[in-house]
Design a protein around this motif. Structure first.
Motif, short mmCIF file in Angstrom:
data_model
loop_
_atom_site.label_atom_id
_atom_site.label_comp_id
_atom_site.label_asym_id
_atom_site.label_seq_id
_atom_site.Cartn_x
_atom_site.Cartn_y
_atom_site.Cartn_z
N TYR A 1 0.86 -1.14 0.08
CA TYR A 1 0.04 0.01 0.15
C TYR A 1 0.82 1.22 -0.01
O TYR A 1 0.57 2.37 -0.82
CB TYR A 1 -0.86 -0.01 1.13
N VAL A 2 1.98 1.12 0.95
CA VAL A 2 2.73 2.27 0.89
C VAL A 2 3.51 2.72 -0.29
O VAL A 2 3.51 3.65 -0.86
CB VAL A 2 3.91 2.24 1.96
N LYS A 3 3.93 1.55 -1.09
CA LYS A 3 4.46 1.67 -2.42
C LYS A 3 3.55 2.37 -3.57
O LYS A 3 4.10 3.13 -4.22
CB LYS A 3 4.94 0.27 -2.94
N LEU A 4 2.31 2.37 -3.40
CA LEU A 4 1.23 3.07 -4.14
C LEU A 4 1.69 4.60 -4.23
O LEU A 4 1.36 5.27 -4.86
CB LEU A 4 -0.22 2.71 -3.73
N TYR A 5 1.92 5.20 -2.85
CA TYR A 5 2.11 6.42 -2.68
C TYR A 5 3.35 6.91 -2.95
O TYR A 5 3.78 8.26 -3.28
CB TYR A 5 1.79 6.78 -1.04
N SER A 6 4.46 5.95 -2.94
CA SER A 6 5.81 6.60 -3.10
C SER A 6 6.54 6.12 -4.37
O SER A 6 7.62 5.23 -4.12
CB SER A 6 6.76 6.28 -1.71
N LEU A 7 5.95 5.97 -5.32
CA LEU A 7 6.16 5.36 -6.59
C LEU A 7 7.76 5.46 -6.92
O LEU A 7 8.26 4.50 -7.23
CB LEU A 7 5.44 5.65 -7.72
N ASP A 8 8.36 6.60 -7.07
CA ASP A 8 9.62 6.93 -7.33
C ASP A 8 10.37 7.07 -6.18
O ASP A 8 11.76 7.60 -6.46
CB ASP A 8 9.72 7.96 -8.39
N LYS A 9 9.87 6.86 -4.89
CA LYS A 9 10.86 7.40 -3.69
C LYS A 9 11.44 6.32 -3.17
O LYS A 9 10.70 5.17 -3.14
CB LYS A 9 9.90 8.34 -2.97
N LYS A 10 12.49 6.25 -2.61
CA LYS A 10 13.17 5.20 -1.67
C LYS A 10 12.13 5.19 -0.40
O LYS A 10 12.14 6.31 0.23
CB LYS A 10 14.64 5.42 -1.35
N VAL A 11 11.56 4.11 0.07
CA VAL A 11 11.09 4.06 1.15
C VAL A 11 11.83 3.25 2.24
O VAL A 11 12.34 2.07 2.05
CB VAL A 11 9.51 3.50 1.01
N VAL A 12 11.86 3.68 3.60
CA VAL A 12 12.16 2.87 4.63
C VAL A 12 11.21 2.37 5.40
O VAL A 12 10.22 3.04 5.84
CB VAL A 12 13.19 3.76 5.52
N TYR A 13 10.84 1.12 5.56
CA TYR A 13 9.67 0.57 6.08
C TYR A 13 10.02 -0.63 6.92
O TYR A 13 11.08 -1.30 7.02
CB TYR A 13 9.09 -0.54 4.71
N GLU A 14 9.10 -0.64 8.11
CA GLU A 14 9.36 -1.43 9.19
C GLU A 14 8.14 -2.25 9.55
O GLU A 14 7.02 -1.31 10.11
CB GLU A 14 10.21 -1.24 10.20
N ASP A 15 7.73 -3.63 9.73
CA ASP A 15 6.74 -4.10 10.66
C ASP A 15 7.30 -4.11 11.90
O ASP A 15 8.11 -5.21 12.04
CB ASP A 15 6.48 -5.44 9.89
N VAL A 16 7.14 -3.38 12.88
CA VAL A 16 7.63 -3.08 14.09
C VAL A 16 7.20 -4.28 14.86
O VAL A 16 8.03 -5.05 15.33
CB VAL A 16 7.31 -1.69 14.64
N ASN A 17 6.04 -4.54 14.76
CA ASN A 17 5.43 -5.64 15.56
C ASN A 17 4.11 -5.93 14.92
O ASN A 17 3.80 -5.60 13.84
CB ASN A 17 5.27 -5.62 16.90
N GLU A 18 3.36 -6.81 15.68
CA GLU A 18 2.10 -7.36 15.14
C GLU A 18 1.02 -6.04 15.04
O GLU A 18 -0.05 -6.38 14.44
CB GLU A 18 1.44 -8.71 15.24
N ARG A 19 1.31 -5.25 15.63
CA ARG A 19 0.41 -4.08 15.91
C ARG A 19 0.75 -2.85 15.32
O ARG A 19 0.01 -1.67 14.93
CB ARG A 19 0.09 -3.80 17.38
N TRP A 20 2.01 -2.47 14.74
CA TRP A 20 2.33 -1.32 14.02
C TRP A 20 3.37 -1.84 13.06
O TRP A 20 4.27 -2.51 12.93
CB TRP A 20 3.21 -0.57 15.18
N SER A 21 3.17 -1.00 11.74
CA SER A 21 3.70 -0.94 10.71
C SER A 21 4.14 0.52 10.35
O SER A 21 3.05 1.28 10.28
CB SER A 21 2.84 -1.40 9.48
N VAL A 22 5.37 0.85 9.76
CA VAL A 22 5.77 2.14 9.66
C VAL A 22 6.55 2.34 8.65
O VAL A 22 7.26 1.44 8.17
CB VAL A 22 6.30 2.68 11.10
N GLY A 23 6.39 3.32 7.67
CA GLY A 23 7.10 3.74 6.54
C GLY A 23 7.50 5.38 6.65
O GLY A 23 6.67 5.87 7.07
#
Length: 178
Positions: free
Chosen positions: A83-105
């Motif tokens: 989903y995040v990749k849809l917003y950031s098509l040409d940008k480098k994204v740092v992404y982390e599934d922090v745990n089962e309750r939090w995902s951050v990009g």
């Protein structure tokens, strides 16, 4: 197989029909809006875009083993990272599934702070404390990193925050909304 139809703002419900089903488990929701209630004769492009966005939101914020279709077409979104990749098509994204309750990009914004966030799969278009919490941690880390490299560079937290595009998907018990 369970099938039930509701009408008149779900005030009228048909009796459910339950039959044997040999297919894999799935849930299908089909609806036809009562356009007259909204003083409309057809769905305009803005409403279709809004409904389409919400279907993509569901695809990005539900479990990875859920497949979402829109008008019979399987969406290419299996998780929040897709989903995040849809917003950031040409940008480098740092992404982390922090745990089962939090995902951050996070990626670079176009000069002003931006965010896309969800709490319990509800879009929080104005952000909130969950976004402030994540943004502050990232900006503080980046500021410390820059200051180590260049001690005389006059950089403040708000300078960094203004150039961040933050993505947050969180599950929060008993959240409060305004």
């Amino acid at each position: 197989k369970f099938r039930q139809v509701w009408r008149n703002n779900m005030m009228e419900a048909e009796e459910p029909v339950i039959t044997n089903c040999k297919k894999d488990d799935y849930t299908e929701v089909t609806f036809v809006p009562d356009l007259s209630k909204f003083h409309m004769t057809e769905l305009d492009d803005d409403i279709i875009s809004l409904l389409t966005k919400r279907v993509y939101d569901v695809a990005g914020t539900t479990a990875k083993d859920v497949t979402v279709y829109l008008n019979g077409t399987k969406l290419p979104v299996k998780c929040f990272k897709d989903y995040v990749k849809l917003y950031s098509l040409d940008k480098k994204v740092v992404y982390e599934d922090v745990n089962e309750r939090w995902s951050v990009g996070v990626c670079v914004s176009d000069g002003q702070a931006q965010q896309v966030s969800f709490v319990n799969s509800i879009c929080t278009s104005r952000g909130g404390k969950h976004v402030q919490h994540v943004t502050s941690q990232i900006a503080k880390y980046l500021l410390e990193h820059v200051e180590k490299k260049n001690k005389s560079f006059p950089l403040k937290l708000h300078h960094i925050k203004n150039h961040l595009f933050i993505f947050v998907n969180s599950l929060i018990e008993n959240p409060s909304f305004d």
